[in-house]
Scaffold this motif. Structure first.
Motif, PDB file in Angstrom:
ATOM      1  N   ARG A 209      12.090  24.592  34.967  1.00 22.48           N
ATOM      2  CA  ARG A 209      13.434  25.005  34.572  1.00 22.48           C
ATOM      3  C   ARG A 209      13.921  26.154  35.459  1.00 22.48           C
ATOM      4  NH1 ARG A 209      12.402  26.693  29.782  1.00 22.48           N
ATOM      5  NH2 ARG A 209      12.707  28.899  30.177  1.00 22.48           N
TER       6      ARG A 209
ATOM      7  N   LEU B 161      14.853  24.840  38.849  1.00 20.14           N
ATOM      8  CA  LEU B 161      16.157  24.180  38.786  1.00 20.14           C
ATOM      9  C   LEU B 161      17.287  25.202  38.740  1.00 20.14           C
ATOM     10  CD1 LEU B 161      15.420  21.231  36.345  1.00 20.14           C
ATOM     11  CD2 LEU B 161      16.120  21.045  38.741  1.00 20.14           C
ATOM     12  N   GLU B 162      17.088  26.269  37.988  1.00 20.20           N
ATOM     13  CA  GLU B 162      18.097  27.327  37.937  1.00 20.20           C
ATOM     14  C   GLU B 162      18.274  27.985  39.302  1.00 20.20           C
ATOM     15  OE1 GLU B 162      16.844  29.961  34.804  1.00 20.20           O
ATOM     16  OE2 GLU B 162      17.261  28.484  33.242  1.00 20.20           O
TER      17      GLU B 162
ATOM     18  N   ASP C 296      20.285  25.656  41.356  1.00 14.93           N
ATOM     19  CA  ASP C 296      21.683  25.706  40.926  1.00 14.93           C
ATOM     20  C   ASP C 296      22.385  26.927  41.527  1.00 14.93           C
ATOM     21  OD1 ASP C 296      21.574  23.383  39.433  1.00 14.93           O
ATOM     22  OD2 ASP C 296      21.150  24.422  37.546  1.00 14.93           O
TER      23      ASP C 296
ATOM     24  N   ARG D 271      17.005  19.361  44.348  1.00  7.52           N
ATOM     25  CA  ARG D 271      17.279  19.499  42.915  1.00  7.52           C
ATOM     26  C   ARG D 271      17.133  18.157  42.213  1.00  7.52           C
ATOM     27  NH1 ARG D 271      20.218  19.481  38.599  1.00  7.52           N
ATOM     28  NH2 ARG D 271      20.561  21.370  37.391  1.00  7.52           N
ATOM     29  N   GLU D 272      17.647  17.104  42.816  1.00 12.19           N
ATOM     30  CA  GLU D 272      17.541  15.770  42.227  1.00 12.19           C
ATOM     31  C   GLU D 272      16.073  15.339  42.114  1.00 12.19           C
ATOM     32  OE1 GLU D 272      18.982  11.204  43.142  1.00 12.19           O
ATOM     33  OE2 GLU D 272      20.095  12.871  44.019  1.00 12.19           O
TER      34      GLU D 272
ATOM     35  N   GLN E 214      14.543  17.269  39.286  1.00  9.83           N
ATOM     36  CA  GLN E 214      15.004  16.740  38.000  1.00  9.83           C
ATOM     37  C   GLN E 214      14.258  15.452  37.647  1.00  9.83           C
ATOM     38  OE1 GLN E 214      19.307  16.582  38.740  1.00  9.83           O
ATOM     39  NE2 GLN E 214      19.568  17.752  36.852  1.00  9.83           N
ATOM     40  N   ASP E 215      14.068  14.592  38.636  1.00 13.65           N
ATOM     41  CA  ASP E 215      13.334  13.346  38.410  1.00 13.65           C
ATOM     42  C   ASP E 215      11.899  13.645  37.987  1.00 13.65           C
ATOM     43  OD1 ASP E 215      15.609  11.931  39.088  1.00 13.65           O
ATOM     44  OD2 ASP E 215      14.919  11.421  41.115  1.00 13.65           O
ATOM     45  N   ARG E 216      11.279  14.595  38.665  1.00 11.29           N
ATOM     46  CA  ARG E 216       9.909  14.970  38.337  1.00 11.29           C
ATOM     47  C   ARG E 216       9.836  15.563  36.934  1.00 11.29           C
ATOM     48  NH1 ARG E 216       7.654  18.808  42.467  1.00 11.29           N
ATOM     49  NH2 ARG E 216       7.350  20.350  40.857  1.00 11.29           N
ATOM     50  N   GLN E 217      10.811  16.403  36.596  1.00 10.75           N
ATOM     51  CA  GLN E 217      10.851  17.003  35.273  1.00 10.75           C
ATOM     52  C   GLN E 217      11.008  15.920  34.200  1.00 10.75           C
ATOM     53  OE1 GLN E 217      14.323  19.332  34.241  1.00 10.75           O
ATOM     54  NE2 GLN E 217      13.090  20.728  33.000  1.00 10.75           N
ATOM     55  N   ALA E 218      11.886  14.962  34.447  1.00 12.83           N
ATOM     56  CA  ALA E 218      12.100  13.883  33.479  1.00 12.83           C
ATOM     57  C   ALA E 218      10.818  13.071  33.293  1.00 12.83           C
ATOM     58  CB  ALA E 218      13.241  12.984  33.939  1.00 12.83           C
TER      59      ALA E 218
END
Length: 91
Positions: free
Chosen positions: A2, A5-6, A9, A71-72, A75-79
């Motif tokens: 997280r 990702l921040e 961002d 970032r993408e 996000q995929d890894r986090q999901a």
């Protein structure tokens, strides 16, 4: 993840802000150039600055694209990891 990702961002926002500033400067210089209210030296300086601004904008846009791709991926890894956690909790 997280926090990562921040951070990404924040980088995206910074690049978008810089790109916007370069575009505004380019628009201002273009308007000045097209106004015809410049002497030969100013004309040459403006043309050089516009070239520099275009290169800078291109470099910033490339960097922004790289950050957005990272970032993408994150996000995929986090999901995927969240799905794994959910699967483990169900069992």
């Amino acid at each position: 993840m997280r926090i990562a990702l921040e951070d990404l961002d924040t980088q995206v926002s910074r690049f978008e802000s810089e790109i916007d500033a370069v575009r505004q400067r380019e628009n201002r210089d273009t308007a000045l150039l097209e106004s015809g209210a410049t002497n030969a030296k100013q004309l040459s300086d403006l043309q050089h600055e516009l070239e520099t601004l275009r290169r800078r904008q291109g470099a910033l846009e490339d960097s922004l694209l790289e950050v957005m791709e990272r970032r993408e991926e994150l996000q995929d890894r986090q999901a995927a990891e969240l799905a794994t956690v959910d699967g483990l909790q169900v069992n």
